[in-house]
Motif scaffolding. Structure first.
Motif, PDB file in Angstrom:
ATOM      1  N   ALA A  45     -10.582  -7.363 -19.676  1.00 36.45           N
ATOM      2  CA  ALA A  45     -10.824  -6.043 -19.551  1.00 36.45           C
ATOM      3  C   ALA A  45     -11.964  -5.175 -18.775  1.00 36.45           C
ATOM      4  O   ALA A  45     -12.810  -5.029 -19.305  1.00 36.45           O
ATOM      5  CB  ALA A  45     -10.957  -5.702 -21.096  1.00 36.45           C
ATOM      6  N   GLY A  46     -11.721  -5.537 -17.576  1.00 33.34           N
ATOM      7  CA  GLY A  46     -12.309  -4.776 -16.731  1.00 33.34           C
ATOM      8  C   GLY A  46     -13.883  -5.636 -16.299  1.00 33.34           C
ATOM      9  O   GLY A  46     -14.683  -5.071 -15.806  1.00 33.34           O
ATOM     10  N   VAL A  47     -13.919  -6.704 -16.915  1.00 31.19           N
ATOM     11  CA  VAL A  47     -15.098  -7.529 -16.708  1.00 31.19           C
ATOM     12  C   VAL A  47     -14.862  -8.962 -16.137  1.00 31.19           C
ATOM     13  O   VAL A  47     -13.867  -9.437 -16.452  1.00 31.19           O
ATOM     14  CB  VAL A  47     -15.970  -7.932 -17.977  1.00 31.19           C
ATOM     15  CG1 VAL A  47     -17.089  -8.708 -17.869  1.00 31.19           C
ATOM     16  CG2 VAL A  47     -16.232  -6.534 -18.572  1.00 31.19           C
ATOM     17  N   THR A  48     -15.630  -9.464 -15.222  1.00 30.85           N
ATOM     18  CA  THR A  48     -15.412 -10.795 -14.551  1.00 30.85           C
ATOM     19  C   THR A  48     -16.652 -11.217 -14.918  1.00 30.85           C
ATOM     20  O   THR A  48     -18.042 -10.695 -14.808  1.00 30.85           O
ATOM     21  CB  THR A  48     -15.429 -10.634 -13.226  1.00 30.85           C
ATOM     22  OG1 THR A  48     -13.975 -10.175 -12.583  1.00 30.85           O
ATOM     23  CG2 THR A  48     -15.214 -12.231 -12.516  1.00 30.85           C
ATOM     24  N   TYR A  49     -16.679 -12.548 -15.383  1.00 29.88           N
ATOM     25  CA  TYR A  49     -17.931 -13.470 -15.499  1.00 29.88           C
ATOM     26  C   TYR A  49     -18.068 -14.481 -14.721  1.00 29.88           C
ATOM     27  O   TYR A  49     -17.113 -15.367 -14.212  1.00 29.88           O
ATOM     28  CB  TYR A  49     -17.722 -14.104 -17.021  1.00 29.88           C
ATOM     29  CG  TYR A  49     -17.600 -13.096 -18.083  1.00 29.88           C
ATOM     30  CD1 TYR A  49     -18.570 -12.493 -18.902  1.00 29.88           C
ATOM     31  CD2 TYR A  49     -16.268 -12.832 -18.309  1.00 29.88           C
ATOM     32  CE1 TYR A  49     -18.470 -11.462 -19.703  1.00 29.88           C
ATOM     33  CE2 TYR A  49     -16.087 -11.784 -19.497  1.00 29.88           C
ATOM     34  CZ  TYR A  49     -17.166 -11.126 -20.252  1.00 29.88           C
ATOM     35  OH  TYR A  49     -17.085 -10.086 -21.068  1.00 29.88           O
TER      36      TYR A  49
ATOM     37  N   ASP B 215     -14.923  -6.127  -3.397  1.00 31.05           N
ATOM     38  CA  ASP B 215     -15.617  -4.940  -3.658  1.00 31.05           C
ATOM     39  C   ASP B 215     -16.708  -5.221  -4.675  1.00 31.05           C
ATOM     40  O   ASP B 215     -16.325  -5.824  -5.887  1.00 31.05           O
ATOM     41  CB  ASP B 215     -14.470  -3.957  -4.505  1.00 31.05           C
ATOM     42  CG  ASP B 215     -13.336  -3.515  -3.323  1.00 31.05           C
ATOM     43  OD1 ASP B 215     -13.573  -3.381  -2.371  1.00 31.05           O
ATOM     44  OD2 ASP B 215     -12.277  -3.698  -3.914  1.00 31.05           O
ATOM     45  N   ALA B 216     -17.815  -4.666  -4.408  1.00 36.97           N
ATOM     46  CA  ALA B 216     -18.861  -4.678  -5.301  1.00 36.97           C
ATOM     47  C   ALA B 216     -18.856  -4.184  -6.734  1.00 36.97           C
ATOM     48  O   ALA B 216     -17.933  -3.033  -6.980  1.00 36.97           O
ATOM     49  CB  ALA B 216     -20.067  -3.803  -4.606  1.00 36.97           C
ATOM     50  N   PRO B 217     -19.144  -4.898  -7.695  1.00 33.87           N
ATOM     51  CA  PRO B 217     -18.968  -4.474  -9.096  1.00 33.87           C
ATOM     52  C   PRO B 217     -19.827  -3.080  -9.205  1.00 33.87           C
ATOM     53  O   PRO B 217     -20.958  -3.121  -8.523  1.00 33.87           O
ATOM     54  CB  PRO B 217     -19.576  -5.637  -9.986  1.00 33.87           C
ATOM     55  CG  PRO B 217     -20.286  -6.554  -9.212  1.00 33.87           C
ATOM     56  CD  PRO B 217     -19.730  -6.295  -7.741  1.00 33.87           C
ATOM     57  N   ALA B 218     -19.673  -2.410 -10.315  1.00 40.07           N
ATOM     58  CA  ALA B 218     -20.549  -1.397 -10.478  1.00 40.07           C
ATOM     59  C   ALA B 218     -21.900  -1.604 -10.987  1.00 40.07           C
ATOM     60  O   ALA B 218     -23.122  -1.226 -10.823  1.00 40.07           O
ATOM     61  CB  ALA B 218     -19.926  -0.237 -11.452  1.00 40.07           C
ATOM     62  N   GLN B 219     -22.027  -2.825 -12.066  1.00 41.38           N
ATOM     63  CA  GLN B 219     -23.099  -3.010 -12.190  1.00 41.38           C
ATOM     64  C   GLN B 219     -23.054  -4.914 -12.411  1.00 41.38           C
ATOM     65  O   GLN B 219     -21.952  -5.459 -12.646  1.00 41.38           O
ATOM     66  CB  GLN B 219     -23.591  -2.757 -13.748  1.00 41.38           C
ATOM     67  CG  GLN B 219     -22.662  -2.654 -14.695  1.00 41.38           C
ATOM     68  CD  GLN B 219     -23.296  -2.080 -16.183  1.00 41.38           C
ATOM     69  OE1 GLN B 219     -24.199  -2.581 -16.557  1.00 41.38           O
ATOM     70  NE2 GLN B 219     -22.374  -1.401 -16.867  1.00 41.38           N
TER      71      GLN B 219
ATOM     72  N   LEU C 107     -20.110  -9.211 -14.356  1.00 41.50           N
ATOM     73  CA  LEU C 107     -19.766  -8.245 -13.386  1.00 41.50           C
ATOM     74  C   LEU C 107     -19.002  -7.039 -14.076  1.00 41.50           C
ATOM     75  O   LEU C 107     -17.841  -7.352 -14.203  1.00 41.50           O
ATOM     76  CB  LEU C 107     -19.150  -8.945 -12.142  1.00 41.50           C
ATOM     77  CG  LEU C 107     -19.714 -10.103 -11.534  1.00 41.50           C
ATOM     78  CD1 LEU C 107     -18.930 -10.974 -10.594  1.00 41.50           C
ATOM     79  CD2 LEU C 107     -21.114  -9.796 -10.960  1.00 41.50           C
ATOM     80  N   VAL C 108     -19.320  -5.936 -13.833  1.00 40.22           N
ATOM     81  CA  VAL C 108     -18.561  -4.826 -14.564  1.00 40.22           C
ATOM     82  C   VAL C 108     -18.290  -3.760 -13.504  1.00 40.22           C
ATOM     83  O   VAL C 108     -19.135  -3.469 -12.713  1.00 40.22           O
ATOM     84  CB  VAL C 108     -19.461  -3.933 -15.734  1.00 40.22           C
ATOM     85  CG1 VAL C 108     -18.777  -3.113 -16.406  1.00 40.22           C
ATOM     86  CG2 VAL C 108     -20.075  -5.140 -16.804  1.00 40.22           C
TER      87      VAL C 108
END
Length: 177
Positions: free
Chosen positions: A105-109, A128-132, A169-170
């Motif tokens: 759901a939009g998050v990678t660990y 692409d860089a994550p937002a946070q 990574l969000v």
């Protein structure tokens, strides 16, 4: 007792023992380390699978101390990092040299087995860089930079876990398939 090299196109599960035997054997003292068990769990989750971990009770119906100790350590790691295992799927980023990825759901660990000595984690495969980004252990924000080599996350000097530390990574393209 095997883990496939890459994700499979269907639901799958690996059944594995904590030592070498399916049932209790008093002579079997070849216990897998907590590190091996946790990293195997992460590897399986990173490929979209499930782990069924076998525990064999003694003839008195007791779980051997060695099994209990390993299960406790796995439980302690999961209390901090379970979010990066439960409900995740295989990541499209493949198998980085420093650990594994899981996604939901939009998050990678990013499960970091080998903490970089220079404090710079190159996110292999991430375009692409994550937002946070933050460590799952403390939720403190981490610096993210796009470099000529790719996306890099600056980590603290010390890893939260000697077994597997999780960088969350969000946003960005993280988690999208």
């Amino acid at each position: 007792q095997q883990v496939p090299d890459k994700p499979l196109p269907y639901p799958w599960e690996t059944c594995m023992t904590i030592n070498d035997n399916w049932g209790f054997q008093s002579f079997d003292d070849n216990w897998k380390s907590p590190q091996t068990l946790i990293r195997t769990l992460v590897d399986i989750a990173s490929k979209g699978g499930n782990l069924l971990l076998n525990v064999g009770p003694t003839s008195q119906g007791e779980i051997p101390f060695e099994s209990v100790a390993r299960l406790r350590e796995m439980g302690q790691w999961m209390r901090v990092n379970g979010e990066a295992i439960y409900g995740t799927t295989a990541s499209r980023y493949g198998k980085p040299p420093w650990g594994r990825y899981t996604t939901k759901a939009g998050v990678t660990y990013a499960h970091v087995f080998d903490w970089p000595k220079n404090g710079k984690l190159l996110l292999s495969g991430v375009k692409d860089a994550p937002a946070q980004a933050y460590l799952l252990a403390d939720h403190k924000p981490l610096a993210i930079a796009a470099t000529d080599s790719g996306v890099v996350v600056t980590l603290p000097r010390n890893a939260p876990s000697s077994i597997a530390s999780v960088v969350t990574l969000v946003g960005g393209s993280q988690g999208r398939r």
